[in-house]
Design an enzyme around this catalytic site. Structure first.
Site, mmCIF file in Angstrom:
data_model
loop_
_atom_site.group_PDB
_atom_site.id
_atom_site.type_symbol
_atom_site.label_atom_id
_atom_site.label_comp_id
_atom_site.label_asym_id
_atom_site.label_seq_id
_atom_site.Cartn_x
_atom_site.Cartn_y
_atom_site.Cartn_z
ATOM 1 N N TYR A 1 0.836 -1.216 0.000
ATOM 2 C CA TYR A 1 0.000 0.000 0.000
ATOM 3 C C TYR A 1 0.871 1.268 0.000
ATOM 4 C CZ TYR A 1 -3.730 3.125 1.793
ATOM 5 O OH TYR A 1 -4.643 4.145 1.981
ATOM 6 N N LYS B 1 1.040 4.135 -2.874
ATOM 7 C CA LYS B 1 0.682 5.540 -2.585
ATOM 8 C C LYS B 1 1.870 6.473 -2.841
ATOM 9 C CE LYS B 1 -3.645 4.927 -1.302
ATOM 10 N NZ LYS B 1 -4.730 5.398 -2.173
HETATM 11 P P1 NAP Z 1 -13.520 2.548 1.336
HETATM 12 O O1 NAP Z 1 -14.811 3.038 1.868
HETATM 13 O O2 NAP Z 1 -13.150 1.118 1.482
HETATM 14 O O3 NAP Z 1 -13.466 2.984 -0.182
HETATM 15 C C1 NAP Z 1 -12.680 2.381 -1.134
HETATM 16 C C2 NAP Z 1 -13.354 2.633 -2.468
HETATM 17 O O4 NAP Z 1 -12.518 2.133 -3.496
HETATM 18 C C3 NAP Z 1 -14.706 1.909 -2.583
HETATM 19 O O5 NAP Z 1 -15.698 2.823 -2.995
HETATM 20 C C4 NAP Z 1 -14.450 0.845 -3.644
HETATM 21 O O6 NAP Z 1 -15.557 0.637 -4.514
HETATM 22 C C5 NAP Z 1 -13.327 1.468 -4.440
HETATM 23 N N1 NAP Z 1 -12.569 0.432 -5.110
HETATM 24 C C6 NAP Z 1 -11.814 -0.532 -4.563
HETATM 25 N N2 NAP Z 1 -11.302 -1.327 -5.531
HETATM 26 C C7 NAP Z 1 -11.777 -0.842 -6.717
HETATM 27 C C8 NAP Z 1 -11.610 -1.225 -8.075
HETATM 28 N N3 NAP Z 1 -10.863 -2.286 -8.424
HETATM 29 N N4 NAP Z 1 -12.236 -0.507 -9.029
HETATM 30 C C9 NAP Z 1 -12.997 0.570 -8.693
HETATM 31 N N5 NAP Z 1 -13.191 0.973 -7.420
HETATM 32 C C10 NAP Z 1 -12.588 0.276 -6.459
HETATM 33 O O7 NAP Z 1 -12.285 3.318 1.976
HETATM 34 P P2 NAP Z 1 -11.916 4.868 2.058
HETATM 35 O O8 NAP Z 1 -11.267 5.050 3.356
HETATM 36 O O9 NAP Z 1 -13.055 5.734 1.698
HETATM 37 O O10 NAP Z 1 -10.766 4.989 0.946
HETATM 38 C C11 NAP Z 1 -10.791 5.927 -0.110
HETATM 39 C C12 NAP Z 1 -9.356 6.302 -0.490
HETATM 40 O O11 NAP Z 1 -8.737 6.972 0.596
HETATM 41 C C13 NAP Z 1 -8.461 5.100 -0.813
HETATM 42 O O12 NAP Z 1 -7.627 5.404 -1.912
HETATM 43 C C14 NAP Z 1 -7.628 4.951 0.442
HETATM 44 O O13 NAP Z 1 -6.391 4.332 0.181
HETATM 45 C C15 NAP Z 1 -7.481 6.400 0.848
HETATM 46 N N6 NAP Z 1 -7.123 6.585 2.258
HETATM 47 C C16 NAP Z 1 -7.987 6.235 3.254
HETATM 48 C C17 NAP Z 1 -7.598 6.429 4.565
HETATM 49 C C18 NAP Z 1 -8.486 6.096 5.740
HETATM 50 O O14 NAP Z 1 -8.037 6.206 6.876
HETATM 51 N N7 NAP Z 1 -9.734 5.710 5.536
HETATM 52 C C19 NAP Z 1 -6.342 6.967 4.854
HETATM 53 C C20 NAP Z 1 -5.501 7.306 3.811
HETATM 54 C C21 NAP Z 1 -5.903 7.123 2.507
HETATM 55 P P3 NAP Z 1 -16.708 -0.453 -4.233
HETATM 56 O O15 NAP Z 1 -17.135 -0.272 -2.799
HETATM 57 O O16 NAP Z 1 -17.760 -0.130 -5.218
HETATM 58 O O17 NAP Z 1 -16.078 -1.807 -4.468
#
Ligand code: NAP
Length: 248
Positions: A155, A159
């Site tokens: 990851y 990133k």
């Molecule tokens: P999340 O709710 O699990 O969202 C992840 C999203 O990515 C989901 O909507 C999922 O779509 C989509 N996704 C995953 N694989 C995919 C694929 N192959 N094709 C298209 N869409 C795909 O988690 P989140 O926290 O909101 O994460 C959003 C972003 O923020 C990510 O890039 C994550 O790395 C980043 N981030 C999050 C955090 C945190 O603490 N939450 C911290 C740093 C960075 P479906 O549900 O439709 O499958």
């Protein structure tokens, strides 16, 4: 906005941070193309919610770990709305384990979705974004890509790759008035962090000066700013939104 409505794609736009970004951009006046992979119901519900608020949105399924599906997502957007102004590459997955145990499959899966997927979306979005005259790419990375994180070699590498890719694209595209920026969240309350053990959550909060996990809306506000005219002189930058957890 007085002119024809601008169009924004939000990948992974139906859940978590992506959901907050989709709602915010709709509120800002964009037509929002909500990409989803598996969350079909959430995507349809979100489109209805945006429409009920007087906005325009379309849910489009695409698995962005496949380059052809990224290309198709851009094509569908252009066929439907004839323009593309903003791309927010938010979709991402985790598959955590210590390096000693990490399989090649685990490494490849995270790189394919979190890095190659962003590359593919950028590649196929560039031409329409150039035509838009002031296109915007906003990539969601993570503080893990800047400082590393135990159990996240795949990851963090993806990133960090997104940050390098974004800086390069920012340089290549500046003469076309197309800006490319990165938002690097810290710990945000979504499904991705929901399953952390209470001990890990407690240890994380101890490292955060603002003493809480962020909300998806905290990230959406930064994306909204970067997409707006207020950010027209900003490109190639990474904006950390983490409650002060990392300070350099
Ligand atoms: P999340 O709710 O699990 O969202 C992840 C999203 O990515 C989901 O909507 C999922 O779509 C989509 N996704 C995953 N694989 C995919 C694929 N192959 N094709 C298209 N869409 C795909 O988690 P989140 O926290 O909101 O994460 C959003 C972003 O923020 C990510 O890039 C994550 O790395 C980043 N981030 C999050 C955090 C945190 O603490 N939450 C911290 C740093 C960075 P479906 O549900 O439709 O499958």
């Amino acid at each position: 906005m007085n002119e024809a409505k601008k169009v924004a794609i939000v990948t992974g736009g139906a859940t978590g941070i992506g959901l907050a970004i989709s709602l915010q951009l709709a509120q800002d006046g964009y037509i929002v193309v909500v990409n989803y992979h598996s969350s079909a119901q959430a995507a349809q519900d979100l489109v209805k919610q945006i429409q009920a608020n007087g906005g325009q949105a379309l849910a489009v399924q695409a698995n962005l770990s496949k380059v052809t599906e990224a290309e198709k997502l851009i094509q569908t957007t252009l066929e439907t709305y004839q323009r593309l102004d903003v791309v927010v590459n938010n979709a991402g997955i985790t598959d955590d384990t210590l390096m000693l145990r990490m399989s090649e499959t685990q490494f490849d899966r995270v790189i394919e979705t979190n890095l190659k997927g962003v590359w593919a979306m950028c590649k196929y979005a560039l031409k329409p974004l150039m035509q838009a005259g002031q296109g915007r790419i906003i990539n969601i990375a993570s503080v893990a890509g800047m400082m590393g994180n135990i159990g996240q070699a795949n990851y963090a590498a993806a990133k960090a790759g997104v940050i390098g890719l974004s800086k390069t694209l920012a340089r290549e595209m500046a003469s076309r008035n197309l800006t490319v920026n990165v938002v690097a969240p810290g710990f945000i309350q979504t499904n991705m962090t929901a399953n952390l053990s209470p001990q890990i959550k407690e240890a994380a909060i101890a490292m955060i000066p603002l003493k809480r996990f962020g909300l998806p809306e905290d990230i959406a506000q930064m994306v909204s700013f970067l997409a707006s005219n207020k950010a027209q002189y900003i490109t190639g930058q990474t904006f950390v939104v983490d409650g002060g957890m990392t300070m350099y």
